[in-house]
Design a protein around this motif. Structure first.
Motif, PDB file in Angstrom:
ATOM      1  N   ARG A  45      33.225  43.872  52.059  1.00  0.00           N
ATOM      2  CA  ARG A  45      32.059  42.998  52.040  1.00  0.00           C
ATOM      3  C   ARG A  45      30.760  43.810  52.031  1.00  0.00           C
ATOM      4  NH1 ARG A  45      30.843  37.424  53.476  1.00  0.00           N
ATOM      5  NH2 ARG A  45      28.595  37.392  53.643  1.00  0.00           N
ATOM      6  N   LEU A  60      27.052  36.217  46.260  1.00  0.00           N
ATOM      7  CA  LEU A  60      28.098  35.346  45.730  1.00  0.00           C
ATOM      8  C   LEU A  60      28.473  35.713  44.298  1.00  0.00           C
ATOM      9  CD1 LEU A  60      29.871  32.909  46.359  1.00  0.00           C
ATOM     10  CD2 LEU A  60      27.991  31.434  45.683  1.00  0.00           C
ATOM     11  N   GLU A  64      32.160  36.554  42.975  1.00  0.00           N
ATOM     12  CA  GLU A  64      32.773  35.879  41.824  1.00  0.00           C
ATOM     13  C   GLU A  64      33.477  36.887  40.912  1.00  0.00           C
ATOM     14  OE1 GLU A  64      29.905  32.038  40.873  1.00  0.00           O
ATOM     15  OE2 GLU A  64      29.322  33.969  40.093  1.00  0.00           O
ATOM     16  N   GLY A  67      36.604  38.389  42.590  1.00  0.00           N
ATOM     17  CA  GLY A  67      37.698  37.416  42.623  1.00  0.00           C
ATOM     18  C   GLY A  67      38.344  37.235  41.262  1.00  0.00           C
ATOM     19  N   PHE A  68      37.550  37.413  40.215  1.00  0.00           N
ATOM     20  CA  PHE A  68      38.053  37.140  38.871  1.00  0.00           C
ATOM     21  C   PHE A  68      38.943  38.269  38.340  1.00  0.00           C
ATOM     22  CE2 PHE A  68      37.877  37.009  34.264  1.00  0.00           C
ATOM     23  CZ  PHE A  68      38.110  35.669  34.014  1.00  0.00           C
ATOM     24  N   TYR A  69      38.542  39.527  38.547  1.00  0.00           N
ATOM     25  CA  TYR A  69      39.270  40.659  37.955  1.00  0.00           C
ATOM     26  C   TYR A  69      40.328  41.195  38.897  1.00  0.00           C
ATOM     27  CZ  TYR A  69      35.834  40.614  34.274  1.00  0.00           C
ATOM     28  OH  TYR A  69      35.056  40.232  33.219  1.00  0.00           O
ATOM     29  N   SER A  70      41.582  41.218  38.409  1.00  0.00           N
ATOM     30  CA  SER A  70      42.669  41.619  39.300  1.00  0.00           C
ATOM     31  C   SER A  70      42.638  43.111  39.589  1.00  0.00           C
ATOM     32  CB  SER A  70      44.010  41.206  38.701  1.00  0.00           C
ATOM     33  OG  SER A  70      44.149  41.779  37.417  1.00  0.00           O
TER      34      SER A  70
ATOM     35  N   VAL B 176      31.751  30.280  41.694  1.00  0.00           N
ATOM     36  CA  VAL B 176      33.176  30.043  41.512  1.00  0.00           C
ATOM     37  C   VAL B 176      33.897  31.363  41.731  1.00  0.00           C
ATOM     38  CG1 VAL B 176      34.991  29.327  39.926  1.00  0.00           C
ATOM     39  CG2 VAL B 176      32.781  28.176  39.882  1.00  0.00           C
ATOM     40  N   VAL B 177      34.812  31.395  42.683  1.00  0.00           N
ATOM     41  CA  VAL B 177      35.544  32.627  42.947  1.00  0.00           C
ATOM     42  C   VAL B 177      37.002  32.478  42.519  1.00  0.00           C
ATOM     43  CG1 VAL B 177      34.074  33.386  44.841  1.00  0.00           C
ATOM     44  CG2 VAL B 177      36.028  31.918  45.325  1.00  0.00           C
ATOM     45  N   ASN B 178      37.665  33.621  42.384  1.00  0.00           N
ATOM     46  CA  ASN B 178      39.068  33.711  41.953  1.00  0.00           C
ATOM     47  C   ASN B 178      39.224  33.284  40.488  1.00  0.00           C
ATOM     48  OD1 ASN B 178      39.521  34.506  44.545  1.00  0.00           O
ATOM     49  ND2 ASN B 178      40.165  32.462  45.223  1.00  0.00           N
TER      50      ASN B 178
END
Lengths: 162, 699
Positions: A45, A60, A64, A67-70, B176-178
């Motif tokens: 964080r 945020l 985002e 969270g999106f990219y693995s 929007v997360v994930n």
């Protein structure tokens, strides 16, 4: 700031930040995350807050992206992260068997890390190495036409290096 | 070979077999809307950026191998569009089936049930059966803040909430997360929101993913009646539609986009109605018996006040009458008439919050100089002086921001501290209160280059400073309009209706001496202090020992010191009109009733009757007629008002021959989360964690 990164990472950050004009620093978010992850192996964080501050975006918005990219991760993985492709070209050339061999020989499941923290494995989608399928990637190093035997050799090399 | 051709002025296309013509640049979804052909969509929302996330608006276009989203496709020459072909119908059905894969079918308990866009579309376009047999992905619902709750399972990821927050309000509190099936909306503090708490995300949500804490699981939409009225809080005059069940306000929103605010509301308009049902509402007249306020009947209280008033009047005693920033125009008009004709006194005042009087005077002889709400969205350039609009005038801030987003309006912000307008202003300056006029000179050149200008100023510009500001504006050589910012729902109406000693209704000079509010309080010989909907004794003391009569919703500091207290109806409980900060007249409509209360107008009427006065009938519509006949600028068009619109008043266009009293003008400095005396009685305003404090309070 509790966050401290090496001078090398700081320099990489600064270079990428300087590459974008005022008001467009948002574009540097992904490279900054990757550079920091290369050093620390994990995205915290504090790190995301620092990047949000420097790239002039909301916290945020960094969240985002992470969270999106693995390949950006909030959980630590092994020192050597072995990624096995099972997408279509690799699968046709034995990628699925290779993945099963990896799991069985290392006694690890997807995104799991060995007890000594040395090796972790992940089943991944296409890495763009279809011509040399099946392919695996250890951190940033590609290995082509990997057979189960070759896989064992690669693992042995890793263990040798420690 | 380079050839240039003029851009076409009209585009010819074919829609469902019909030849049609449209303007270049028209979005396909807007074309179908104009022609009355429905192309369903979730993520497309007029006024916000395009998303093309929901894939509901897919249509068939001749030259494309795939279906195209109508919300991002621009109609081009020769396009052949099919919106009802078997392929399109099948695609819609599939999209709905896909959305319902993880969407719970909890419609029987969902707040949105009955007014849900997903429900409506499934009803209309099918997808009655699902081929999905696995277990639905489910995440529990959770609070984002004391007003906003999120149910991830219901979310269809249309991004409407994210866009209304980022683009509409400039707050950036949602994201929007994930990825993929795990995607969900997240608040900016990880698990909590730090935002305006306006609830716009709740209203704009097409499904029941974002719900309101005050409304959730309380009622079904069809059990309520809906009453359109004007917000009781700040001066912006947003129309709010109250959902009422069993004489209780269940929710407030403005989903039909009627009124000058369209769908905009802030926390006060959307949730701040709860003061109305506060347990401490007065429900019986109170009279001081043996030093204690005791409940008494209306007839006893009215008789006591009437006989006291008559006695003081016949003895030539001194009355002091204090009006309100919240009561309706009808009540304000009737009150000043009561004071001047009935009691024969000109000691009449209210808490003044902005210098409208000097502005009207300084603009005498000039036409079209007072801006209306629509100007905020249309003006090419605006100058904000001494006010944090997003905190103090949320609708004005929203409209200005919308103007910037849609028309690239050029905004100049001159405030003592950072404001939200800074983020898009072409120029910003930190200037302490009272030093703005000198600082403005440095912007003179830039401002003079604008095609037009709208100047909004707070209470730091008053008296002579208003004249100098107008001189500055008029010397720029461009068309300039002005807004004098005032605090409350009917602050403007209080001045317009002459609730000051120096002015009669319509800005006519009274020509009579009269005490101002501070003078009344300081007069040791005052016999009667009559306070209608105000709290002058909060933080002030009476010099004398007058007989104090108070009409209010609550036992305020003034009411607690009164000899007689009448329980008044709130703005949501009566008919009437209020005038907003930009001089637009709107209706109040009675939505509920609190037992034991009466509207102030009725209290005035009954008191007048009890005293044997003839002040005319006290029905709001009749008093409005009298106002329309007698008050200059208020002869408004009735159909606009009757249909729930805002009718523009036009204050006098001549000199206002009175001395300005700038020393009496002071804004209360309310923020998004305070609303004068009502703050204390709104549980919602007190429950949110944000505490911006009393911003920009002049010293």
């Amino acid at each position: 700031m509790s966050l401290s990164l090496s001078a090398t990472t700081e320099a990489r950050w600064q270079k990428i930040l300087d590459a974008y004009p005022e008001g467009r620093k948002r574009s540097a978010v992904i490279p900054m995350l990757i550079f920091a992850q290369d050093e620390t192996g994990i995205i915290t964080r504090e790190l995301m807050e620092e990047i949000a501050r420097r790239a002039e975006v909301e916290y945020l918005q960094v969240e985002e992206v992470v969270g999106f990219y693995s390949m950006l991760r909030k959980q630590p993985l092994g020192k050597y992260h072995v990624q096995v492709c099972t997408n279509i070209s690799c699968m046709l050339a034995g990628g699925m068997e290779l993945w099963q061999h990896a799991c069985q020989s290392l006694h690890l499941g997807n995104k799991q890390t060995s007890k000594d923290g040395l090796i972790s494995i992940e089943e991944v989608e296409c890495m763009g190495a279809c011509s040399w399928a099946p392919a695996i990637e250890v951190n940033y190093d590609f290995h082509h036409h990997v057979t189960p035997a070759r896989f064992d050799e690669i693992i042995a090399e890793i263990k040798g290096k420690g | 070979m380079a050839t240039t051709t003029a851009p076409p002025s009209v585009i010819n296309a074919k829609l469902n077999g019909q030849d049609i013509q449209t303007k270049p640049g028209t979005l396909l979804i807007n074309l179908t809307k104009e022609l009355g052909i429905e192309v369903p969509a979730f993520c497309y929302y007029e006024g916000f950026s395009l998303q093309a996330a929901c894939r509901m608006c897919l249509v068939q276009v001749n030259n494309s191998p795939k279906l195209l989203p109508g919300c991002t496709t621009i109609v081009t020459e020769g396009m052949v569009i099919e919106t009802e072909s078997p392929l399109v119908v099948e695609a819609r059905k599939s999209m709905l089936e896909f959305l319902l894969v993880n969407h719970p079918l909890d419609c029987p308990v969902c707040d949105k049930g009955g007014e849900c866009e997903l429900q409506d579309m499934v009803f209309k376009y099918g997808a009655g059966e699902s081929r999905f047999v696995d277990i639905k992905h489910h995440e529990p619902e959770r609070p984002f803040s004391p007003v906003v709750y999120y149910d991830p399972a219901r979310c269809i990821l249309c991004y409407r909430c994210v866009r209304v927050c980022d683009e509409g309000y400039g707050v950036n509190a949602l994201g929007v997360v994930n990825r993929g099936v795990l995607s969900e909306i997240a608040p900016n503090l990880g698990d909590q929101l730090n935002c305006d708490e306006c609830g716009a995300c709740i209203d704009i949500c097409p499904v029941g993913a974002l719900t309101s804490h005050t409304y959730r699981y309380k009622t079904r939409p069809w059990e309520m009646k809906h009453v359109g009225t004007t917000c009781a809080h700040c001066s912006n005059g947003c129309k709010t539609t109250l959902g009422v069940r069993n004489d209780e306000i269940m929710r407030a929103n403005n989903r039909d986009a009627s009124g000058l605010n369209e769908e905009f509301l802030c926390i006060k308009g959307r949730f701040g109605f709860d003061f109305n049902h506060h347990a401490e509402r007065l429900q019986s007249p109170l009279m001081r018996v043996d030093g204690e306020l005791q409940p008494v009947s209306w007839s006893k209280a009215l008789a006591a006040v009437a006989s006291k008033f008559n006695a003081v009047k016949s003895a030539g005693g001194k009355f002091g009458v204090v009006g309100s920033n919240h009561t309706s125009n009808e009540e304000n008009y009737y009150l000043q008439k009561f004071a001047r004709q009935g009691l024969g006194t000109n000691h009449l005042d209210h808490a003044r919050t902005g210098d409208v009087v000097t502005l009207v005077d300084a603009l005498s002889g000039k036409n079209g100089k007072l801006a209306v709400m629509a100007d905020l969205y249309q003006t090419k350039a605006a100058l904000v002086i001494g006010s944090d609009l997003a905190q103090q005038h949320p609708l004005l801030a929203y409209e200005l921001r919308r103007n910037f987003r849609h028309h690239q309006a050029r905004v100049y912000a001159m405030t003592p501290g950072p404001v939200r307008e800074d983020s898009y202003a072409v120029a910003k300056a930190r200037v302490p209160f009272g030093e703005e006029l000198a600082a403005l000179e440095s912007w003179r050149e830039a401002l003079a280059k604008e095609p037009e200008l709208l100047i909004l100023f707070g209470d730091s510009i008053k008296g002579d400073a208003v004249r100098r500001l107008v001189d500055f504006g008029e010397s720029l050589g461009i068309p300039v309009k002005y807004v004098a910012l005032v605090d409350y729902a009917n602050s403007r109406g209080a001045i317009d209706m002459g609730l000051v000693p120096e002015l009669l209704p319509g800005y006519a000079a009274s020509g009579q001496p009269g005490m101002t509010l501070p003078e009344m309080l300081a007069d040791p010989k005052l016999d009667v202090l009559w306070v209608v909907g105000a709290d002058p004794l909060a933080g002030a003391k009476l010099a004398g020992k007058p007989f104090v009569v108070v009409q209010d919703l609550f036992l305020t500091a003034t009411a607690a010191a009164a000899d007689v207290v009448f329980p008044a109806a709130s703005a949501y409980e009566k008919k009437g009109t209020v005038t907003n900060v930009t001089g637009e007249l709107q209706r109040l409509n009675a939505a509920v009733k609190t037992m034991g209360t009466k509207p102030d107008l009725e209290i005035l009427g009954l008191l007048g009757k009890e005293m044997g006065l003839d002040l005319g009938i006290w029905i709001a519509d009749a008093v409005l007629e009298e106002i329309r006949r007698n008050v200059r600028g208020y002869n408004v068009t009735m159909p606009i008002l009757a249909s729930g619109g805002a009718a523009l008043t036009s204050p006098v266009n001549g000199r206002v021959n009175v001395a300005s009293r700038p020393e009496l003008i002071r804004s209360a400095g309310d923020t998004l989360f305070t609303s004068g005396t009502l703050t204390k009685y709104s549980q919602v305003l007190n429950s949110v964690p944000e505490r911006p404090g009393q911003l920009y309070k002049p010293v």
